[in-house]
Write a protein that holds these residues in place. Structure first.
Motif, PDB file in Angstrom:
ATOM      1  N   ARG A 187     -10.914  16.189   0.155  1.00  0.00           N
ATOM      2  CA  ARG A 187      -9.748  17.073   0.255  1.00  0.00           C
ATOM      3  C   ARG A 187      -8.465  16.310   0.604  1.00  0.00           C
ATOM      4  N   ILE A 188      -8.473  15.004   0.386  1.00  0.00           N
ATOM      5  CA  ILE A 188      -7.311  14.205   0.758  1.00  0.00           C
ATOM      6  C   ILE A 188      -6.044  14.719   0.090  1.00  0.00           C
ATOM      7  N   GLY A 189      -6.159  15.137  -1.162  1.00  0.00           N
ATOM      8  CA  GLY A 189      -4.985  15.643  -1.883  1.00  0.00           C
ATOM      9  C   GLY A 189      -4.422  16.919  -1.301  1.00  0.00           C
ATOM     10  N   GLU A 190      -5.189  17.649  -0.496  1.00  0.00           N
ATOM     11  CA  GLU A 190      -4.740  18.912   0.091  1.00  0.00           C
ATOM     12  C   GLU A 190      -4.152  18.733   1.488  1.00  0.00           C
ATOM     13  N   LEU A 191      -4.335  17.560   2.076  1.00  0.00           N
ATOM     14  CA  LEU A 191      -3.883  17.339   3.456  1.00  0.00           C
ATOM     15  C   LEU A 191      -2.409  16.964   3.492  1.00  0.00           C
ATOM     16  N   PRO A 192      -1.723  17.237   4.615  1.00  0.00           N
ATOM     17  CA  PRO A 192      -0.338  16.770   4.771  1.00  0.00           C
ATOM     18  C   PRO A 192      -0.268  15.259   4.627  1.00  0.00           C
ATOM     19  N   GLY A 193       0.901  14.750   4.212  1.00  0.00           N
ATOM     20  CA  GLY A 193       1.057  13.353   3.847  1.00  0.00           C
ATOM     21  C   GLY A 193       0.510  12.350   4.832  1.00  0.00           C
ATOM     22  N   SER A 194       0.966  12.408   6.097  1.00  0.00           N
ATOM     23  CA  SER A 194       0.541  11.395   7.064  1.00  0.00           C
ATOM     24  C   SER A 194      -0.939  11.510   7.381  1.00  0.00           C
ATOM     25  N   LEU A 195      -1.440  12.743   7.492  1.00  0.00           N
ATOM     26  CA  LEU A 195      -2.862  12.944   7.768  1.00  0.00           C
ATOM     27  C   LEU A 195      -3.704  12.509   6.573  1.00  0.00           C
ATOM     28  N   ALA A 196      -3.208  12.758   5.361  1.00  0.00           N
ATOM     29  CA  ALA A 196      -3.927  12.329   4.161  1.00  0.00           C
ATOM     30  C   ALA A 196      -4.074  10.817   4.129  1.00  0.00           C
ATOM     31  N   ASP A 197      -3.002  10.091   4.438  1.00  0.00           N
ATOM     32  CA  ASP A 197      -3.063   8.633   4.449  1.00  0.00           C
ATOM     33  C   ASP A 197      -4.056   8.135   5.499  1.00  0.00           C
ATOM     34  N   SER A 198      -4.034   8.760   6.670  1.00  0.00           N
ATOM     35  CA  SER A 198      -4.933   8.351   7.735  1.00  0.00           C
ATOM     36  C   SER A 198      -6.390   8.608   7.358  1.00  0.00           C
ATOM     37  N   ASP A 241      10.028  -8.074  12.937  1.00  0.00           N
ATOM     38  CA  ASP A 241       9.873  -6.908  12.068  1.00  0.00           C
ATOM     39  C   ASP A 241       8.380  -6.642  11.906  1.00  0.00           C
ATOM     40  N   LEU A 242       7.952  -5.425  12.202  1.00  0.00           N
ATOM     41  CA  LEU A 242       6.582  -5.018  11.941  1.00  0.00           C
ATOM     42  C   LEU A 242       6.604  -3.914  10.897  1.00  0.00           C
ATOM     43  N   HIS A 243       5.813  -4.081   9.850  1.00  0.00           N
ATOM     44  CA  HIS A 243       5.741  -3.112   8.758  1.00  0.00           C
ATOM     45  C   HIS A 243       4.474  -2.280   8.934  1.00  0.00           C
ATOM     46  N   ARG A 244       4.655  -0.987   9.136  1.00  0.00           N
ATOM     47  CA  ARG A 244       3.521  -0.120   9.442  1.00  0.00           C
ATOM     48  C   ARG A 244       2.814   0.354   8.173  1.00  0.00           C
ATOM     49  N   TYR A 245       1.519   0.552   8.306  1.00  0.00           N
ATOM     50  CA  TYR A 245       0.732   1.153   7.238  1.00  0.00           C
ATOM     51  C   TYR A 245       1.096   2.630   7.123  1.00  0.00           C
ATOM     52  N   PRO A 246       0.776   3.266   5.987  1.00  0.00           N
ATOM     53  CA  PRO A 246       1.138   4.680   5.795  1.00  0.00           C
ATOM     54  C   PRO A 246       0.461   5.588   6.809  1.00  0.00           C
ATOM     55  N   GLY A 247       1.056   6.749   6.986  1.00  0.00           N
ATOM     56  CA  GLY A 247       0.451   7.791   7.790  1.00  0.00           C
ATOM     57  C   GLY A 247       0.710   7.684   9.274  1.00  0.00           C
ATOM     58  N   GLY A 248       1.761   6.982   9.670  1.00  0.00           N
ATOM     59  CA  GLY A 248       2.030   6.854  11.092  1.00  0.00           C
ATOM     60  C   GLY A 248       1.013   6.003  11.812  1.00  0.00           C
ATOM     61  N   SER A 249       0.330   5.139  11.075  1.00  0.00           N
ATOM     62  CA  SER A 249      -0.724   4.323  11.644  1.00  0.00           C
ATOM     63  C   SER A 249      -0.178   3.338  12.666  1.00  0.00           C
ATOM     64  N   LEU A 250      -1.017   3.001  13.646  1.00  0.00           N
ATOM     65  CA  LEU A 250      -0.659   1.926  14.566  1.00  0.00           C
ATOM     66  C   LEU A 250      -0.735   0.572  13.875  1.00  0.00           C
ATOM     67  N   ARG A 251      -1.577   0.469  12.864  1.00  0.00           N
ATOM     68  CA  ARG A 251      -1.762  -0.824  12.212  1.00  0.00           C
ATOM     69  C   ARG A 251      -0.489  -1.236  11.482  1.00  0.00           C
ATOM     70  N   ALA A 287      -4.462  14.108  16.989  1.00  0.00           N
ATOM     71  CA  ALA A 287      -3.873  13.926  15.660  1.00  0.00           C
ATOM     72  C   ALA A 287      -4.849  13.265  14.691  1.00  0.00           C
ATOM     73  N   GLU A 288      -5.686  12.355  15.200  1.00  0.00           N
ATOM     74  CA  GLU A 288      -6.659  11.642  14.356  1.00  0.00           C
ATOM     75  C   GLU A 288      -7.979  11.560  15.124  1.00  0.00           C
ATOM     76  N   PRO A 289      -8.836  12.564  15.004  1.00  0.00           N
ATOM     77  CA  PRO A 289     -10.057  12.607  15.824  1.00  0.00           C
ATOM     78  C   PRO A 289     -11.016  11.454  15.569  1.00  0.00           C
ATOM     79  N   TRP A 290     -10.828  10.698  14.488  1.00  0.00           N
ATOM     80  CA  TRP A 290     -11.746   9.599  14.175  1.00  0.00           C
ATOM     81  C   TRP A 290     -11.317   8.259  14.765  1.00  0.00           C
ATOM     82  N   ILE A 291     -10.158   8.192  15.420  1.00  0.00           N
ATOM     83  CA  ILE A 291      -9.759   6.895  15.968  1.00  0.00           C
ATOM     84  C   ILE A 291     -10.695   6.525  17.109  1.00  0.00           C
ATOM     85  N   GLU A 292     -10.919   5.223  17.284  1.00  0.00           N
ATOM     86  CA  GLU A 292     -11.868   4.740  18.278  1.00  0.00           C
ATOM     87  C   GLU A 292     -11.235   3.848  19.333  1.00  0.00           C
TER      88      GLU A 292
END
Length: 256
Positions: free
Chosen positions: A48-59, A137-147, A184-189
């Motif tokens: 369902r990635i295509g149905e999720l909001p942008g940042s959540l979909a990327d995550s 300069d740090l370039h972040r990954y999509p979806g508001g990621s910490l990475r 926001a991201e229940p799968w983060i560890e």
């Protein structure tokens, strides 16, 4: 598209870890159930990635095993700040050495993570020294990621001053920050925090150690050597410590 399908490597790692938990001990039921819940959540999110909001979909896409091209990440607008290299953790995941370098922006007050891998006697990235302050300069990954990926950086470190102490939170504030991230991201560890607290033995028969202050306490999940160094540095008093949250407790990384 920003995302390139790289298979289900992230999910495969979780499944291997789950297999190791099953039957590992009489008190592992809660961990097995939690891991199964996360796998079910990701299995539902993946199609369902295509149905999720942008940042959540990327995550969600990243969590189920999609990868982002480095060139696409570096093409995005950077976070330019004076970054405190607050801590580093090295772990072994399925014969791969994984290094997480946690960076804290002194202006934005945001965290970022530089991730590197090594296998077959390769070297991990050590270009950022823990305890230093660098303009970069740090370039972040999509979806508001910490990475993030490191871009341009000044070659000389900045004066550290009281940067570490200024970034410290109470235990309650740190728990609020971690809780918002997990909601926001229940799968983060893993998630970083810098707290001002005192290492305290857990009361009662349960044993173990806590980081505590007048606002609350959070359990420590530390290797014996790391715990010993933290206790020695604190001498029974309050310290500023950068930790890495995990579902089992916080792991101390650096102490000031």
């Amino acid at each position: 598209a920003r995302l390139v399908d790289a298979g289900a490597g992230a999910l495969a790692n979780r499944i291997r870890r789950l297999a190791g938990l099953v039957g590992a001990g009489p008190d592992r039921h809660a961990e097995v159930l939690a891991e199964l819940g996360t796998l079910h959540l990701l299995a539902q999110a993946g199609p369902r990635i295509g149905e999720l909001p942008g940042s959540l979909a990327d995550s969600a896409a990243t969590a189920v095993g999609w990868q982002v091209r480095h060139a696409d990440v570096l093409a995005g607008a950077p976070d330019t700040d004076d970054w405190l290299v607050a801590g580093r953790s090295d772990t072994r995941e399925d014969r791969i050495e994984v290094r997480r370098v946690w960076m804290h922006g002194t202006t934005t007050r945001r965290w970022a993570m530089l991730l590197s891998f090594a296998a077959y006697q390769q070297s991990l990235d050590d270009s950022f020294t823990v305890g230093s302050l660098v303009r970069a300069d740090l370039h972040r990954y999509p979806g508001g990621s910490l990475r993030a990926l490191a871009g341009r950086r000044d070659p000389d470190p900045l004066p550290l001053g009281d940067t570490v102490a200024a970034s410290a939170l109470t235990v309650a504030a740190a728990c609020d920050s971690i809780g918002r991230a997990v909601a926001a991201e229940p799968w983060i560890e893993r998630y970083p925090a810098t707290v001002r607290a005192t290492p305290t033995s857990r009361p009662g028969s349960a044993g173990g150690w806590l980081l505590a202050d007048p606002t609350g306490a959070i359990p420590l999940e530390a290797p014996v050597r790391s715990l010993a160094m933290l206790l020695a540095a604190s001498a029974g008093g309050e310290v500023v410590v950068t930790v890495e949250w995990t579902p089992r407790g916080v792991v101390p990384l650096t102490v000031d």
